[in-house]
Design an enzyme around this catalytic site. Structure first.
Site, mmCIF file in Angstrom:
data_model
loop_
_atom_site.group_PDB
_atom_site.id
_atom_site.type_symbol
_atom_site.label_atom_id
_atom_site.label_comp_id
_atom_site.label_asym_id
_atom_site.label_seq_id
_atom_site.Cartn_x
_atom_site.Cartn_y
_atom_site.Cartn_z
ATOM 1 N N ALA A 1 0.843 -1.188 0.000
ATOM 2 C CA ALA A 1 0.000 0.000 0.000
ATOM 3 C C ALA A 1 0.881 1.241 0.000
ATOM 4 C CB ALA A 1 -0.899 0.016 1.228
ATOM 5 N N GLU B 1 0.185 2.718 6.931
ATOM 6 C CA GLU B 1 0.020 3.824 5.985
ATOM 7 C C GLU B 1 -0.512 5.060 6.694
ATOM 8 O OE1 GLU B 1 1.545 3.199 3.387
ATOM 9 O OE2 GLU B 1 1.535 1.021 3.607
HETATM 10 N N1 PHE Z 1 5.812 3.530 1.082
HETATM 11 C C1 PHE Z 1 5.027 2.324 1.020
HETATM 12 C C2 PHE Z 1 4.939 1.804 2.442
HETATM 13 O O1 PHE Z 1 5.708 1.146 2.977
HETATM 14 C C3 PHE Z 1 5.580 1.240 0.209
HETATM 15 C C4 PHE Z 1 5.663 1.513 -1.259
HETATM 16 C C5 PHE Z 1 6.868 1.829 -1.811
HETATM 17 C C6 PHE Z 1 4.568 1.392 -2.047
HETATM 18 C C7 PHE Z 1 6.987 2.062 -3.168
HETATM 19 C C8 PHE Z 1 4.665 1.598 -3.391
HETATM 20 C C9 PHE Z 1 5.886 1.918 -3.955
HETATM 21 O O2 PHE Z 1 4.155 2.111 3.181
HETATM 22 ZN ZN ZN Z 2 5.894 2.416 4.790
#
Ligand code: PHE
Ligand code: ZN
Length: 876
Positions: free
Chosen positions: A265, A301
């Site tokens: 996500a 998230e």
């Molecule tokens: N930032 C997201 C998470 O860990 C992960 C993610 C990274 C999703 C790159 C899509 C692309 O919560």
């Molecule tokens: Zn994250």
């Protein structure tokens, strides 16, 4: 074509130009979406007045470009496949551009793409450059105003970050919505969603009394699968207020479920986009594990809104700043909402299996890497989970109260900024007065430290001498390691009293459960006033991400299993005891000697089964043998067949010896209660299902009958899936085939359930699996373009130890074939899928050669930078 080149942390430069405000207009079309950008830009005060403007941009068709309303002449800029460079720009200016992109052709799922006919975006880490020309880096933060224009019929719902401020109808059956996000953000947090979506809505009142509308957007047929995610979201919002004082900062919080998504996500500001597998649940379609994952990911998230969004990363080398911290936060949340000891056991068990393997392989890297070719290859267990372990150590070093004060300071001081790991640790140091200089090596040194522990009891003086020696093995690019600061939580359990003894170290009483600090290569801790011979209980609650070696006897372990006051170490003592027995059996198998079951393991299990059953969830974990993957981690050379045979032998011996006990446990934990994902019910189901798996390992007649009944009763997916798995993994194909058929027909319409159907089949130990994988890849429910399908079928097969590692090399070949095809469609997923092949050093020479030759074959292809980087390291 030249090989892709790495970027280096040490080359970091602040941006010469920043964007203070971004306005975007999307005119959606599957083949030709037009994106207009209007960027308010200014030169960095320290930057050279002649600094060129460099914008990232990939797969974009430039339609027009203007600065301060004057079109830029083609001779004034340079355009290549990485972006746009304008030699001379004013100090402040408005940059306007229009580009064309084709979402329908975007199979990489980065940037703007289509999933089941709906439009959605994924911009982290560097996907925004596939949407418009922009300084695509996290230290450029701007407010955003976004207008989305779509077809009223196909895209009745048009979403972006922030709050909707205007909407209206346009000619030709089109309409638009304009969104405004007042919080400055880096472009990786931008999101857009458009399609025929339906929502469930709820509300949350924040601690300062603001009313927030919560929406979960899904396809119509999934409206009945959102309840658990919504409940989890509300719990997470409340928890972050209580545990961290963090309040939500917009009037609207949206979650959207999409079918095609590379990761779990994404925390886009106010508009989280979720892999449907990470949000949708229903008792009939999702297992308890899936329910718990959804809860954890929704929380993760949401928590990013502060740890990641309000305070973000200066550059992608700092990725663990937001991910390690946020994983730590979601782990604590789940521990608070469920069984805390079980959460820790499960996290550590996964960590020691998968992260340790990563840290020992050719792609090993520190939590803060100092270079990379492709950042998507660095969304790893090291950055995420080891990063979380390091934050946990920091909390334990400064104490809970200081940790909260330190995090308050961090959020307050750096709100709206893009910062570094030093900024985070600096706040903790400032508040607590602790010295973190040696500790910082955890961020720059890769590899898992080995700790050799040795203890001696001196009867005469009543002293216990504990010697700890640390050594971190060399990893690629880091031959020599420095000693780390390793907090070891421990106790000494008296062998007479069975109790934790009071610890006196250097003349000071430090309690019965204390942390000692290993900082040197070797240190001896002398405990005085030790009245009876103790067994040491070390690294309680897994207080540091290290491998602890202590020459425990089986009697010591059986003793700790029943007497250790630390629940985690009680479980770990059981695992160590089983591992010792497994070691003997693996050796026996290799030498062709008859296998004999260690009666101490049987006795220990018997004691567990007949003891007081206070925590069923913990008991279920204690009754679960170490996985084949974890056993393999302990072996110098992995012998997949011997490991499988030894583990099966232990399972069956336990089942034969304790058949009646397992049956009794099963029967005592069957309930007719309506399904709920509560900790109590989950504990009952897992205990019952562990018991069933033992019974099924010996194909016990009564066990078989119970298993079939559990499958047909169709009470909830946890029980159905476990029953199906046990049938399919048994040799009773006469029972398995009809069950598989019924399941496959019943759920043909539900891709997330079909994923489970794929996984169950390709993880069975029988030798026909390779053919099944090939056959299932032709199944109408399978598609190489969908990452969930690929993971459920091909990814799961590569985890099937005996079949993936077939001696004829066909398992490796199949994986390489898929990688080669996926390299063109979705490089990010292709690069992740290679992982099992990169572990070739761990196997015998024959398998090594077979695995390497598949890696070489991949290397001969024209490769994406993602796959290139992984293969290059694996063969180095
Ligand atoms: N930032 C997201 C998470 O860990 C992960 C993610 C990274 C999703 C790159 C899509 C692309 O919560
Ligand atoms: Zn994250």
């Amino acid at each position: 074509m030249s090989d892709p080149q790495p970027v280096y942390l040490s080359d970091y430069q602040p941006p010469a130009y920043r964007v203070t405000h971004t306005e975007l207009t999307f005119d959606l079309d599957p083949a030709a979406t037009r994106v207009k950008a209007r960027l308010l830009m200014e030169r960095h005060p320290q930057a050279d007045a002649n600094a060129p403007l460099v914008l990232n941009g990939e797969h974009l068709k430039l339609i027009s470009l203007a600065i301060d309303a004057t079109s830029v002449d083609a001779s004034a800029y340079a355009l290549d496949d990485e972006g746009l460079r304008i030699a001379q720009v004013p100090e402040r200016f408005v940059l306007e551009s229009e580009v064309e992109i084709a979402p329908q052709d975007n199979t990489a799922l980065e940037g703007l793409y289509q999933s089941n006919g709906m439009y959605c975006t994924q911009c982290e880490a560097e996907g925004f450059r596939r949407i418009t020309f922009y300084p695509d880096r996290p230290d450029v933060m701007a407010t955003f105003k976004v207008t989305v224009i779509g077809n009223q019929q196909h895209e009745p719902i048009l979403l972006a970050n922030g709050n909707p401020i205007e909407r209206g109808e346009l000619d030709g059956g089109r309409h638009f919505v304009t969104w405004e996000d007042p919080h400055p953000k880096p472009c990786y947090l931008f999101a857009l969603v458009a399609g025929n979506l339906h929502s469930v809505e709820d509300h949350f009142t924040t601690m300062s009394g603001r009313n927030v509308t919560l929406q979960i957007w899904v396809e119509k047929e999934n409206l009945d699968k959102t309840e658990h995610a919504m409940a989890s979201l509300k719990r997470a919002m409340e928890w972050d207020e209580q545990a961290y004082g963090r309040e939500y900062d917009l009037d609207l919080f949206m979650i959207v479920a999409v079918n095609d998504f590379n990761m779990g996500a994404m925390e886009n500001k106010g508009l989280n986009i979720f892999n449907s597998a990470a949000v949708l649940t229903h008792p009939q379609t999702a297992t308890d594990t899936a329910f718990q994952n959804v809860e954890g990911i929704v929380a993760h998230e949401y928590f990013h809104n502060w740890s990641g969004n309000r305070v973000t990363c200066r550059d992608w080398f700092q990725l663990s700043l937001k991910e390690g911290f946020t994983v730590f936060r979601d782990q604590c949340f789940s521990a608070d909402t469920n069984s805390a000891p079980v959460k820790r056991i499960q996290d550590v068990s996964f960590f020691r299996t998968a992260q340790f393997a990563e840290d020992a392989g050719p792609t090993a890297h520190p939590i803060r890497p100092d270079h990379f070719i492709e950042i998507t290859n660095f969304y790893t267990l090291t950055i995420y989970e080891k990063g979380a372990e390091v934050v946990r150590m920091i909390r334990n070093l400064v104490g809970e109260e200081n940790f909260r004060r330190g995090s308050d300071l961090y959020f307050e001081r750096f709100d709206g900024q893009a910062v570094t790991i030093e900024d985070f640790v600096g706040c903790m140091a400032e508040i607590s007065g602790e010295d973190f200089s040696q500790f910082m090596r955890w961020y720059s040194q890769a590899g898992t430290p080995d700790i050799d522990a040795h203890g001696e009891y001196d009867y005469v003086h009543g002293e216990y001498h504990l010697t700890l020696r640390q050594r971190t093995p060399a990893t690629p690019g880091q031959p020599d390691k420095l000693p780390l600061h390793i907090p070891v939580r421990m106790g000494l359990v008296g062998t007479k009293s069975g109790q934790d003894l009071t610890l006196t170290l250097n003349g000071e009483k430090i309690g019965k459960d204390a942390v000692i600090h290993l900082r040197d290569d070797e240190q001896t801790f002398v405990f005085t006033d030790v009245a009876e011979a103790p067994v040491p209980s070390l690294l309680r609650e897994f207080s540091a991400p290290v491998k602890l070696h202590y020459p425990y006897s089986r009697e010591d372990l059986a003793f700790l299993l029943t007497h250790d006051s630390d629940g985690f170490n009680r479980w770990d003592a059981g695992q160590r005891l089983a591992l010792l027995a497994l070691d003997d059996l693996i050796a026996a198998h290799r030498n062709g000697v008859e296998k004999v079951m260690d009666s101490r393991v049987v006795d220990a299990f018997k004691a567990l089964l007949s003891g007081p059953m206070s925590d069923k969830a913990v008991l279920a974990e204690m009754l679960t043998l170490p996985s084949e993957a974890y056993i393999a981690e302990q072996q110098p050379i992995v012998d997949v067949d011997a490991i499988h045979a030894a583990r099966e032998f232990v399972r069956q011996s336990l089942a034969v010896a304790l058949r009646d006990e397992f049956l009794a446990i099963y029967e005592a934990n069957v309930t007719e209660q309506q399904y709920a994902p509560t900790p109590e019910q989950i504990a009952q189901r897992s205990l019952k299902n562990v018991a069933l798996s033992y019974l099924m390992s010996i194909e016990d007649e009564q066990g078989l009958a119970l298993c079939e009944a559990q499958f047909s009763s169709d009470h909830n997916m946890t029980d159905v899936r476990q029953a199906l798995t046990l049938l399919v993994h048994s040799d009773r194909d006469d029972l398995a085939s009809p069950a598989l058929k019924a399941f496959g027909e019943k759920w043909a319409h539900d891709p997330l359930v079909m994923d489970q159907w794929f996984t169950v089949q390709v993880s069975r130990p029988q030798a026909d699996v390779l053919e099944r994988v090939k056959y299932l890849m032709q199944h109408p429910a399978f598609s190489l373009k969908n990452p969930n399908r690929v993971r459920a079928l091909v990814g799961a097969f590569a985890q099937n130890r005996v079949n993936f590692h077939r001696l004829d090399g066909q398992g490796y070949q199949l994986l390489a074939d898929v990688v080669i095809e996926l390299n063109r469609l979705n490089p990010e997923i292709a690069a992740r899928l290679i992982t099992p092949l990169t572990r070739w050093q761990r196997f015998d020479e024959t398998r090594q050669a077979l695995m390497r030759s598949e890696l070489e074959r991949i290397k001969q292809q024209p490769l994406s930078s993602n796959v290139y980087e992984v293969v290059e390291k694996a063969l180095a």
